[in-house]
Design an enzyme around this catalytic site. Structure first.
Site, PDB file in Angstrom:
ATOM      1  N   HIS A  35      -8.907   2.764  -3.527  1.00 14.34           N
ATOM      2  CA  HIS A  35      -9.024   1.480  -4.245  1.00 14.34           C
ATOM      3  C   HIS A  35      -7.936   0.370  -3.986  1.00 14.34           C
ATOM      4  O   HIS A  35      -8.217  -1.056  -3.685  1.00 14.34           O
ATOM      5  CB  HIS A  35      -9.068   1.801  -5.968  1.00 14.34           C
ATOM      6  N   HIS A  57      -0.690  -2.061  -7.790  1.00 12.71           N
ATOM      7  CA  HIS A  57      -0.657  -2.652  -8.962  1.00 12.71           C
ATOM      8  C   HIS A  57      -1.336  -1.690 -10.005  1.00 12.71           C
ATOM      9  O   HIS A  57      -1.323  -1.976 -11.399  1.00 12.71           O
ATOM     10  CB  HIS A  57      -1.882  -3.516  -8.661  1.00 12.71           C
ATOM     11  N   ASP A  58      -1.690  -0.465  -9.667  1.00 14.52           N
ATOM     12  CA  ASP A  58      -2.084   0.670 -10.872  1.00 14.52           C
ATOM     13  C   ASP A  58      -1.102   1.525 -11.081  1.00 14.52           C
ATOM     14  O   ASP A  58      -1.387   2.647 -11.933  1.00 14.52           O
ATOM     15  CB  ASP A  58      -3.527   1.217 -10.368  1.00 14.52           C
ATOM     16  N   GLU A  87       0.492   1.698 -14.810  1.00 17.21           N
ATOM     17  CA  GLU A  87      -0.658   2.217 -15.655  1.00 17.21           C
ATOM     18  C   GLU A  87      -0.747   3.873 -15.652  1.00 17.21           C
ATOM     19  O   GLU A  87      -1.208   4.341 -16.768  1.00 17.21           O
ATOM     20  CB  GLU A  87      -1.887   1.331 -15.678  1.00 17.21           C
ATOM     21  N   ASP A  88      -1.020   4.230 -14.369  1.00 14.64           N
ATOM     22  CA  ASP A  88      -1.516   5.699 -14.359  1.00 14.64           C
ATOM     23  C   ASP A  88      -0.781   6.615 -13.980  1.00 14.64           C
ATOM     24  O   ASP A  88      -1.079   7.891 -14.000  1.00 14.64           O
ATOM     25  CB  ASP A  88      -2.642   5.547 -12.994  1.00 14.64           C
ATOM     26  N   ASP A  95      -9.372  -7.212  -7.419  1.00 17.18           N
ATOM     27  CA  ASP A  95      -9.292  -5.878  -7.979  1.00 17.18           C
ATOM     28  C   ASP A  95     -11.081  -5.737  -8.816  1.00 17.18           C
ATOM     29  O   ASP A  95     -11.614  -4.766  -8.648  1.00 17.18           O
ATOM     30  CB  ASP A  95      -8.466  -5.736  -9.110  1.00 17.18           C
TER      31      ASP A  95
END
Length: 738
Positions: A64, A89-90, A93-94, A156
């Site tokens: 992704h 970018h994630d 958060e993850d 995104d």
């Protein structure tokens, strides 16, 4: 994937392939080897951080961010910093990594971009606001620092939409609704036309798959004859440009499925009734001796030597570009087969900006000025946007609506008394213009002169108008102004002023209303308010309470209103088959159950058995049932996706339900009598009301009747359409199309 290779090895090969493709796109924009090494470092870091995590499709999660990074550099044209931000970018958060870790590894600027891109925890949303709206609000607050944040966010969303097929149906509806509600206008406003078009089509594909597939299939079926027509139309133009030594690329393009669907809905047309399915685009290589806009008009004059032009449909965006930077000259000419064709004339620079938006604009500016400075075309819009963003106390859903108003698609250009041009959204009023100049001018506006003629503040403005605002020190914003302003900037300032003055009035109005409901023995306030507010021509409950507290409206007629609403519906509840409310990652697959709760049929779209429907959990415990095509449902899915309930008709417990059909045709004696005979006598359908008007031999009519199901409705439409003189007939829908 090949069957003889282990799945894990296949996935590793896929990831390596995507990374190699990314590096092919990145290397040309790297200033040096150090830039390329930073991109590699970001990839390895993100790959390790997401190790073992899979997407819904089963692919490694790192596919992704790799795909988003490819969109950012390959389809939008951003640079190395944006690619790195897209790759990681994630991570915050993850995983357990923090923004500080990102800053330590990649620097403060990329850390700031990642911070703006990081999705926020659902715990930030309150019970009164939409989780999505709250997250959007906080995400958009980063926009004033770096517009690349929102561009990467659009990339995104584009990849998520491209892979939406792996998600469950309620999630598809939620994401598609958010996309058409916010991300499409955002992409348009930033000039990302190619991405805007794809997002529109993908959103339509998942919201209304049958309609999407039907239009796509019809386009494919008529493609061969359309190619022949386009070639025949283009050839004389190509020859004319060759004779004039103009180096240009000419091609025809078919309108996208969404734009065709939108036109069919808004104008109540069938696919076969739409004739402007294609447009011609001329992209020329400009000469350095003549201004580009002059060359555009020269090409236009050559085209009109061949084909007759419709001068009323010329769109001159070369002298006055759109607010998002779009430049082109559009004209419509008559082909030799009698069909109107739109021709778009652009230079190579204009075309790059049209397809890639501000990213391309920056690149050309950089080449011209040897500088990567922020372009002045984007800055005025961002300045207005910051005014909307600068109100953290505002309710998140209301904030989102105000923000969306600043993403107007259609625009007009008007002028101040001194000749300064101002770009305003189409449909804007004189008062919107006053607030566009300055909030103080808007707040004390008394009236205006448009083209030297005195007009009220509610007057809509048009391209070319010259507007002078008349002010008075004794004037202050009024509640009524909210009924006709259209821009988020104006609405925001008016509401802020009214809020500071009307809190006591709102409180008093609420107490009056609650006491009245108590006297009537009514306890479900929310449901009653939804019926009462429109009757009093109020936009929301605060405006209703405010007017009530100020004595501008009275509750003397409220009992009559409630009785009318109760009598207008023969039935209100059905038993439906539903799935458990969607709860993000915790939703259990196949968890369907028979539910005996109350399902309230939405009055905005009047769904009947057979319609494709969607439900929303309401605060009073009921489930609000809408048609999936309902515009209110689309907005609710975008703003309250966590309340979606997957609903289908189970067992009909009612005999009939009220619905409305609209008709148009050639008037003749006995028309109404024939219609009544077919509907009432032949079909046994109960008619509630008929309203017909006739003018110059053409009639327009409205019939409200009771049907038992969608099949009954289709039969009525089929029978009535065959009545002599009837030209158009359709079941009433919302007129606004997203």
């Amino acid at each position: 994937m090949p069957q003889n290779i282990p799945v894990q090895d296949q996935y590793e090969q896929l990831v390596q392939k995507l990374f190699d493709e990314l590096m092919e796109l990145v290397l040309p924009v790297c200033k040096n080897e150090q830039d390329a090494e930073k991109v590699r470092q970001a990839f390895y870091f993100a790959r390790d951080a997401h190790k073992g995590v899979k997407r819904k499709s089963g692919e490694p999660y790192i596919t992704h961010p790799l795909a988003v990074a490819k969109i950012v550099v390959g389809e939008i044209g951003l640079g190395v910093k944006s690619v790195i931000a897209a790759l990681v970018h994630d991570v915050v958060e993850d995983t357990e990594y923090t923004v500080e870790d990102i800053e330590h590894l990649f620097g403060a600027k990329i850390a700031s971009m990642v911070d703006g891109l990081t999705k926020l925890s659902s715990a930030t949303a309150t019970s009164e606001t939409s989780e999505q709206a709250e997250n959007f609000k906080k995400m958009l607050l980063t926009l004033s620092d770096d517009v690349r944040v929102i561009i990467i966010k659009i990339a995104d969303r584009l990849h998520n939409m491209r892979t939406l097929g792996a998600m469950p149906a309620p999630k598809q509806m939620k994401i598609a609704g958010e996309t058409i509600y916010l991300f499409v206008p955002l992409a348009y406003r930033l000039g990302l036309y190619a991405i805007k078009t794809e997002l529109e089509n993908l959103s339509l594909k998942y919201r209304f798959p049958e309609e999407y597939n039907e239009i796509a299939e019809k386009l494919n079926r008529t493609n061969a004859e359309r190619i022949i027509f386009i070639d025949q139309f283009i050839e004389p133009i190509r020859e004319k440009l060759r004779e004039s030594d103009i180096d240009a690329h000419i091609y025809g393009r078919v309108k996208n499925v969404y734009s065709i669907w939108k036109k069919m809905k808004s104008k109540n047309l069938t696919f076969e009734e739409i004739y402007d399915l294609c447009a011609i685009r001329i992209i020329f290589k400009p000469t350095s001796l003549v201004p580009e806009k002059t060359q555009c008009w020269h090409i236009y004059s050559l085209i009109t030597d061949i084909y007759k032009s419709n001068t009323e449909r010329i769109r001159d965006w070369v002298n006055i570009p759109k607010a998002n930077g779009y430049e082109a000259l559009h004209c419509t000419v008559m082909s030799r087969s009698g069909i109107w064709i739109e021709v778009q004339i652009r230079s190579e620079r204009m075309d790059a900006i049209a397809e890639r938006g501000f990213a391309a604009h920056w690149r050309y500016k950089s080449q011209e000025q040897n500088s990567g400075s922020f372009d002045e075309v984007l800055e005025p819009w961002l300045r207005k946007l910051r005014e909307v963003l600068n109100n953290p106390q505002e309710d998140a859903v209301e904030f989102l609506d105000n923000f969306k108003m600043n993403l107007a698609v259609d625009e007009v250009v008007v002028f101040t008394p001194k000749g300064e041009s101002r770009t305003m959204p189409k449909g804007a009023t004189v008062l919107d213009f006053a607030y566009n100049i300055h909030s103080k001018i808007g707040s004390c506006a008394l009236g205006a002169k448009v083209n030297y003629k005195l007009v009220p503040l509610s007057t809509k403005i048009h391209s070319g108008d010259q507007i002078e605002i008349i002010t008075s020190a004794t004037v202050k914003p009024k509640v009524e102004w909210l009924e006709f302003v259209t821009t988020g900037t104006a609405r925001n300032f008016i509401k802020k002023f009214l809020k500071s003055e009307s809190e006591d009035a709102v409180k008093q109005g609420q107490e009056l209303f609650e006491q009245k409901m108590k006297d009537l023995g009514i306890t479900q306030m929310g449901r009653v308010l939804s019926k009462v507010i429109p009757e009093y021509k109020c936009a929301n409950k605060d405006q209703f309470y405010n007017k009530l507290g100020l004595g501008q409206i009275s509750l003397d007629g409220v009992e009559k209103i409630l009785r009318q609403n109760a009598a207008s519906k023969l039935v209100k509840y059905w038993t439906l088959q539903i799935a458990k409310p969607f709860k993000g990652k915790k939703r259990q697959k196949g968890a369907e159950r028979e539910n005996q709760e109350k399902f309230v049929v939405a009055e905005c779209c009047h769904p009947i058995p057979g319609d494709t429907i969607i439900g929303f959990n309401e605060d009073d415990g009921t489930i609000d049932i809408h048609k999936k095509s309902c515009l209110i449902a689309v907005e609710k899915a975008a703003q309250h996706g966590n309340k979606i309930v997957d609903a289908t008709w189970s067992q009909e417990k009612v005999e009939s339900y009220l619905t409305i059909i609209d008709l148009r045709g050639i008037d003749r004696k006995g028309m109404v009598l024939d219609l009544m005979k077919i509907i009432s006598e032949e079909m046994g359908v109960n008619i509630r009301t008929l309203n017909f008007t006739s003018h110059d031999g053409v009639f327009e009519g409205e019939i409200s009747l009771y049907v038992r199901s969608d099949d009954d409705m289709k039969m009525v439409l089929e029978k009535v359409s065959k009545v002599k003189g009837v030209d158009k007939i359709h079941r009433r829908e919302s007129t606004k199309i997203n």
